[in-house]
Design an enzyme around this catalytic site. Structure first.
Site, short mmCIF file in Angstrom:
data_model
loop_
_atom_site.label_atom_id
_atom_site.label_comp_id
_atom_site.label_asym_id
_atom_site.label_seq_id
_atom_site.Cartn_x
_atom_site.Cartn_y
_atom_site.Cartn_z
N GLU A 161 6.16 4.81 7.24
CA GLU A 161 5.73 5.91 6.39
C GLU A 161 6.54 7.17 6.67
O GLU A 161 6.61 7.65 7.80
CB GLU A 161 4.23 6.18 6.61
CG GLU A 161 3.37 5.08 6.00
CD GLU A 161 1.90 5.21 6.32
OE1 GLU A 161 1.11 4.61 5.58
OE2 GLU A 161 1.55 5.90 7.30
N THR B 283 -0.64 -1.29 9.46
CA THR B 283 -1.40 -2.44 8.93
C THR B 283 -0.32 -3.33 8.31
O THR B 283 0.37 -2.82 7.46
CB THR B 283 -2.33 -1.84 7.89
OG1 THR B 283 -3.12 -0.92 8.58
CG2 THR B 283 -3.08 -2.87 7.14
N THR C 238 0.87 -1.18 0.00
CA THR C 238 0.00 0.00 0.00
C THR C 238 0.91 1.24 0.00
O THR C 238 1.34 1.68 -1.05
CB THR C 238 -0.96 0.00 1.20
OG1 THR C 238 -0.24 -0.26 2.41
CG2 THR C 238 -2.04 -1.07 1.03
N LYS D 162 4.00 -6.97 3.95
CA LYS D 162 3.79 -5.57 3.65
C LYS D 162 3.47 -4.84 4.95
O LYS D 162 2.92 -5.42 5.90
CB LYS D 162 2.66 -5.37 2.64
CG LYS D 162 1.27 -5.79 3.08
CD LYS D 162 0.49 -4.80 3.92
CE LYS D 162 0.48 -3.41 3.29
NZ LYS D 162 -0.26 -2.45 4.22
#
Length: 407
Positions: free
Chosen positions: A276, A190, A153, A179
């Site tokens: 991120e 996640t 993602t 992932k």
């Protein structure tokens, strides 16, 4: 143990692929399929979030109640979380569609989803993708790469690892992909993780190994303190290595356990390092603690401290934030005997001795903190237990990514 190239297709008898089905409305791959040529003993661990996604519910049923599994169908872009009875029916529909195309039982198909919470799956697109995937399956590293890319993602890189070991003179292979980049925090952190192996092992032993290993790997990573609705780690073992079946905690089990621990550790660190907006992997080691629980609690408190993570991003040796995070961790310890170090490929530096600053060089500290990865070491000087946690620095880009994630 030998580290080899590859991932989800490394073990004998496993095929995989990934493609762009159109879920994300762009050119990125968004569906993957993993298939074993023969039925597999299966184990799994799942999120402890009380708000859990429909695929988690489906996979628990398969792992706990099905005799075996043989395939995993995965989509990215939509998490199928907070979708009620409709979302669960869509899991069943995905499994049924894949089962029909692969000529295997519906309850042998595992399902996983990742992406935006609250949206229903676009089942016309999903079903069309499931119809296309089987014809593209392959055994090569490249086929595994396609699958690893399709489950991403906000990940910036795909994440894979594979190793071989020898058991009873037979070569046993373990490979995996995962992932995860945001909404990462125990339990589990996640993220989706998929591991395949050709070892022959009894289901209770496989589940025992995975459940124990999770505590020292995927449950020791954190990016942002948010535990996901979809966290799932699955391992499929098809027995094609033809070793003597592992049914007890013997030497063969230990060999397999250590290899699986390595695979899980590498995958977990890849997730933490690709947080991120992150610029570096932040590793925290607590050594010489009184108890394992103390070491775990302290290391997690440091690695999840927003102030410490921001200091790592700024290459600032602000050790007070580390000691402060230890102090509010709930762990009982003596702060007046703690030593703290920073370490990277630039060198190692003691910045705190017996709870007070050393006469360290700020310039050298900045050099150390400018590398990737960066390690902080807290020496409790009170026992023999250790624990390691992994996270990342906290940057401006984390806010940018999550401020407009749905758009």
């Amino acid at each position: 143990m030998n580290i080899i190239n590859g991932g989800i297709t490394a073990a004998k008898g496993f095929k995989a692929t990934g493609l762009n089905a159109g879920i994300k409305n762009n050119e990125k791959k968004d569906m993957a399929l993993v298939l074993s040529e023969v039925p597999c003993v299966t184990a799994g661990t799942f999120t402890l979030n009380k708000v859990f996604a429909a695929p988690v519910k489906w996979d628990r049923e398969v792992v706990y109640n099905s005799e075996y599994s043989q395939a995993i169908v995965i989509n990215s872009g939509v998490a199928n979380a907070c979708t009620g009875a409709t979302g669960y029916q869509y899991c069943k529909d995905m499994a049924a569609r894949a089962a029909k195309n692969l000529s295997i039982p519906e309850n042998a198909v595992l399902v996983a989803s990742t992406g935006v919470i609250g949206k229903q799956l676009p089942m016309d697109i999903i079903c069309a993708g499931i119809d296309k995937l089987p014809s593209q399956l392959g055994f090569t590293i490249e086929d595994g790469n396609l699958a690893a890319e399709a489950i991403m993602t906000t990940d910036t890189v795909s994440k894979q690892v594979a190793v071989t070991i020898e058991i009873n003179g037979k070569t046993v292979t373990i490979g995996g992909m995962c992932k995860g980049s945001g909404m990462i925090h125990p339990n589990m952190a996640t993220m989706l993780g998929f591991i395949t192996t050709d070892v022959k092992i009894a289901k209770p032993m496989l589940q025992k190994a995975l459940s124990n290993i999770i505590n020292d790997t995927f449950n020791m990573i954190s990016v942002d303190g948010d535990t996901s609705t979809n966290d799932t780690v699955l391992i499929l073992a098809n027995g094609l290595a033809k070793n003597n079946e592992i049914t007890t905690e013997n030497d063969d089990y230990k060999l397999f356990y250590d290899a699986l621990l390595y695979v899980s550790t590498v995958l977990a660190k890849k997730i933490a390092g690709d947080g991120e907006g992150a610029t570096c992997l932040f590793e925290v080691k607590v050594i010489n603690a009184d108890t394992k629980n103390q070491a775990v609690t302290l290391s997690k408190s440091i690695v999840t401290s927003s102030l410490t993570k921001a200091a790592i991003f700024g290459h600032d040796a602000n050790w007070g934030r580390i000691l402060c995070a230890m102090g509010y961790s709930t762990a009982d310890f003596d702060p007046d005997i703690v030593d703290i170090y920073f370490e990277s490929k630039a060198g190692k530096l003691k910045i705190v001795e017996d709870g007070m600053a050393t006469d360290y060089s700020e310039e050298f500290a900045t050099q150390i903190l400018s590398q990737n990865p960066v390690t902080a070491i807290a020496d409790m000087k009170s026992g023999n237990e250790t624990a390691t946690a992994w996270g990342c620095d906290l940057t401006f880009d984390y806010i940018k990514i999550n401020a407009d994630y749905r758009s």
